[in-house]
Design an enzyme around this catalytic site. Structure first.
Site, PDB file in Angstrom:
ATOM      1  N   HIS A 184       0.830  -1.201   0.000  1.00 27.19           N
ATOM      2  CA  HIS A 184       0.000   0.000   0.000  1.00 27.19           C
ATOM      3  C   HIS A 184       0.864   1.251   0.000  1.00 27.19           C
ATOM      4  O   HIS A 184       0.639   2.196  -0.753  1.00 27.19           O
ATOM      5  CB  HIS A 184      -0.944  -0.009   1.211  1.00 27.19           C
ATOM      6  CG  HIS A 184      -2.081   0.953   1.088  1.00 27.19           C
ATOM      7  ND1 HIS A 184      -2.163   2.094   1.822  1.00 27.19           N
ATOM      8  CD2 HIS A 184      -3.154   0.950   0.258  1.00 27.19           C
ATOM      9  CE1 HIS A 184      -3.263   2.750   1.476  1.00 27.19           C
ATOM     10  NE2 HIS A 184      -3.885   2.079   0.524  1.00 27.19           N
ATOM     11  N   HIS A 355     -14.990   6.168   2.944  1.00 29.89           N
ATOM     12  CA  HIS A 355     -13.678   5.526   2.992  1.00 29.89           C
ATOM     13  C   HIS A 355     -12.668   6.352   3.784  1.00 29.89           C
ATOM     14  O   HIS A 355     -12.019   5.853   4.702  1.00 29.89           O
ATOM     15  CB  HIS A 355     -13.178   5.275   1.558  1.00 29.89           C
ATOM     16  CG  HIS A 355     -11.697   5.069   1.468  1.00 29.89           C
ATOM     17  ND1 HIS A 355     -10.857   6.020   0.923  1.00 29.89           N
ATOM     18  CD2 HIS A 355     -10.902   4.058   1.889  1.00 29.89           C
ATOM     19  CE1 HIS A 355      -9.611   5.573   1.002  1.00 29.89           C
ATOM     20  NE2 HIS A 355      -9.596   4.392   1.583  1.00 29.89           N
ATOM     21  N   HIS A 359     -10.852   5.799   7.686  1.00 26.13           N
ATOM     22  CA  HIS A 359      -9.402   5.904   7.918  1.00 26.13           C
ATOM     23  C   HIS A 359      -9.116   6.879   9.063  1.00 26.13           C
ATOM     24  O   HIS A 359      -8.336   6.607   9.968  1.00 26.13           O
ATOM     25  CB  HIS A 359      -8.683   6.401   6.657  1.00 26.13           C
ATOM     26  CG  HIS A 359      -8.291   5.286   5.734  1.00 26.13           C
ATOM     27  ND1 HIS A 359      -7.161   4.529   5.925  1.00 26.13           N
ATOM     28  CD2 HIS A 359      -8.871   4.812   4.609  1.00 26.13           C
ATOM     29  CE1 HIS A 359      -7.063   3.624   4.949  1.00 26.13           C
ATOM     30  NE2 HIS A 359      -8.088   3.779   4.135  1.00 26.13           N
TER      31      HIS A 359
HETATM   32 CU1  C2O Z   1      -5.411   2.842  -0.296  1.00 23.47          CU
HETATM   33 CU2  C2O Z   1      -8.091   3.166   2.175  1.00 23.47          CU
HETATM   34  O1  C2O Z   1      -6.630   3.433   1.054  1.00 23.47           O
END
Ligand code: C2O
Length: 617
Positions: A184, A355, A359
């Site tokens: 990531h 989303h 985070h």
């Molecule tokens: Cu690549 Cu939730 O991020």
């Protein structure tokens, strides 16, 4: 559909994107930190009061724009970083799918306004490894990913053993947990250049690559887990945050002795604190807190709001591929004079909305990086990341089943042929194209079927349209006030006070099916800042009580969480597209010639170049 409404943004950088980051660093990282100049100082307070005097507004505009000028000068002195690349690219060669250049993989960088941190995130090089093209698995058995809050003990035991084994693999095994986390980091923080464009970093967020990249990332993660416990049918759990029972961090991730635990989380957000899907901040009333925050909610209200947010992002505002997936992103795309490029970094509704909120909700509060989940470079180090992205991926599946002719994936070759590299469960390097991952069932998995309560959570009008019978005076007064607000000049600087502006509507859509959208153009901001503002139309001008996602007047939000590798410019420019047709219908104002747009700043500062109505998205 690609957007046809590019703004005349002059300060565009590429979607060279990554996200927030932290004080905690992996012990293994040979980091180097150097001071970075920040030419200005943001003093961003959350603000709710409204009605800037024009004078105030202009002052703010001037000072904000001055900062741009200075940044421009800095850019000029530094020379054009990307100039050379533009020359290499043939502007008529429209086939430019994104592809990571493995041979160029270098350290990732994590930018903050003050410093730059280098983190090694490239995948290990294995001897005699060659890249093989991905083939979807044979067989027709579908594995179902369960909701994390519904799994039983046996399942949990299996999942934990798999994770334990993954963490215990040799550190240089590409299937080791930390190596998986680094995937990531590499794809978001500038480790890779694009094949053919050595100066162009590859970034998988804020564009149409978002859903496909994360789908395949999870796919291989899951295959590795399955392999480690000898169960090729093993399916990972998903965090069902779009449903009331799933709106807290799932219990199975909270036991400090479990391999699913991560200590870099916001402890104040442990259950039973509910996630706030609008902006990731917990605003549920706490008994020991002074009740001076207008935003405080009861749990019931928070759940209702979250469901409205989901409805907004999945139904109302995501009627086309571009709204849902985000902006087009082609290889070598440098400036908007490049034909066929949309260099504007713009995520889709879910990416930018729920989303990011999740985070933010999970990441620890320690500045400047908010690891682990609060920053893209470190997000993959939290096992909860994979459950979170399971649900994000599930949204892609659900989106395609919702009614509407245009709720279809893109069919553009540059999207379908964009590719990523992953090590599979046998430690072979595999090249996957976007076209390989459009259907999760083809990949052999789907999601446990659970209730989708937000489908029934359509916002309702806060204010009914004033009837003629309510008196002419009131009507004129409203009209007069609206007119006065129309004098505001662009760019609008949005920092502490709400701004209202009347925007004329266009006569007719070109095609009957076209979606009417509100377009905020050339939104300029520092990508190292947390920014959020809400947008509503024809609200009731109650400035102490702005519209909320559960009101039809609310048409969306803009969110930025700090991101960026150290190579990209701090100031970025982007556009926001907010579909209006449902709101216009709910408010019964389809026939009006104009709408009044209210922008309510909640965090950070931006300037907005223009606001208009258009018929594309
Ligand atoms: Cu690549 Cu939730 O991020």
């Amino acid at each position: 559909m690609a957007s046809t409404t590019n703004s005349p943004s002059t300060l565009l950088t590429l979607p060279n994107f990554s996200i927030q980051t932290s004080t905690f660093l992996p012990k293994t990282s040979q980091r180097s930190i150097y001071k970075k100049k920040k030419p200005f100082n943001f003093n961003s307070k959350r603000v709710v009061s409204c009605k800037a005097s024009n004078g105030k507004q202009n002052d703010a505009a001037t000072s904000f724009l001055n900062r741009f000028d200075r940044r421009d000068i800095l850019l000029g002195l530094g020379g054009s970083l990307y100039g050379a690349t533009s020359l290499v690219r043939d502007p008529f060669a429209l086939a430019n799918p994104i592809e990571p250049d493995l041979s160029s993989c270098g350290e990732s960088t994590v930018d903050t306004s003050k410093a730059c941190m280098n983190v090694p995130c490239c995948p290990p090089k294995l001897k005699d490894s060659k890249i093989i093209d991905f083939e979807p698995p044979l067989g027709c058995k579908i594995r179902y990913r369960p909701a994390a809050h519904l799994v039983d003990r046996d399942y949990l035991y299996k999942f934990e053993s798999a994770m334990e084994r993954m963490k215990a693999l040799p550190v240089d095994d590409p299937r080791n947990f930390m190596q998986q986390a680094n995937i990531h980091c590499a794809y978001c923080n500038g480790a890779y250049s694009q094949v053919g464009f050595p100066d162009q970093k590859l970034e998988v967020h804020y564009s149409w690559l978002f859903f496909p990249f994360h789908r395949m990332y999870l796919y291989f993660f899951e295959r590795i887990l399955g392999k480690l416990i000898g169960d090729p049918d093993f399916a990972m759990p998903f965090w069902n945050w779009d449903s009331p029972c799933g709106m807290t961090m799932p219990q199975i991730y909270l036991d400090p002795y479990s391999p699913l635990y991560d200590e870099n989380r916001n402890l104040e957000h442990q259950p039973d604190v509910l996630v706030n899907l609008n902006d990731g901040k917990s605003v549920v009333k706490q008994t020991n807190k002074k009740k001076d925050d207008f935003d405080e909610l009861t749990k019931r209200e928070q759940i209702k709001r979250n469901l409205s947010v989901m409805y907004q992002q999945m139904v109302r505002s995501s009627k086309t591929a571009s709204c849902f997936h985000g902006a087009v992103y082609r290889a070598g795309c440098v400036s908007e004079t490049d034909i066929g490029c949309t260099p504007e970094p713009r995520g889709g509704t879910i990416e930018n909305g729920a989303h990011l909120a999740v985070h933010k909700f999970v990441g620890a509060k320690n500045p400047p990086y908010n690891e682990d989940m609060g920053n893209f470079y470190s997000a993959g180090r939290d096992p909860l990341f994979y459950a979170h992205h399971g649900n994000v991926d599930r949204m892609w599946n659900i989106w395609k089943t919702l009614p509407g002719k245009k709720r279809r994936d893109f069919d553009e070759k540059d999207w379908l042929n964009s590719s990523f590299l992953f090590y599979d469960e046998n430690a072979n390097m595999v090249r996957v194209k976007v076209r390989d991952c459009l259907d999760s069932k083809t990949l052999g998995y789907d999601y446990q079927s659970v209730d989708i309560p937000w489908l029934r959570s359509k916002p309702t009008p806060r204010r009914r349209r004033p009837r003629v019978a309510q008196g002419l005076d009131q009507g004129q007064d409203v009209a007069a006030r609206r007119r006065s607000k129309n004098r505001r000049d662009f760019p609008i600087v949005l920092d502490r006070v709400a701004v209202r502006i009347e925007i004329p509507r266009l006569k007719k859509p070109k095609n009957k099916d076209d979606e009417e959208v509100l377009v905020l153009q050339n939104i300029q901001l520092d990508r190292n800042d947390s920014v959020q503002f809400d947008v509503s139309i024809n609200d009731d001008e109650d400035d102490d009580n702005p519209c909320r996602p559960e009101d039809s007047e609310f048409v969306g939000s803009f969110t930025n969480i700090p991101h960026g590798d150290c190579h990209s410019e701090a100031m970025i420019s982007t556009n926001l597209y907010l579909p209006l047709s449902e709101a216009l219908e709910d408010l019964e104002i389809q026939r009006e010639d104009s709408i009044v747009v209210t922008l309510v700043p909640k965090e950070g500062e931006v300037s907005i170049g223009n606001i208009k109505i258009d018929y594309v998205c």
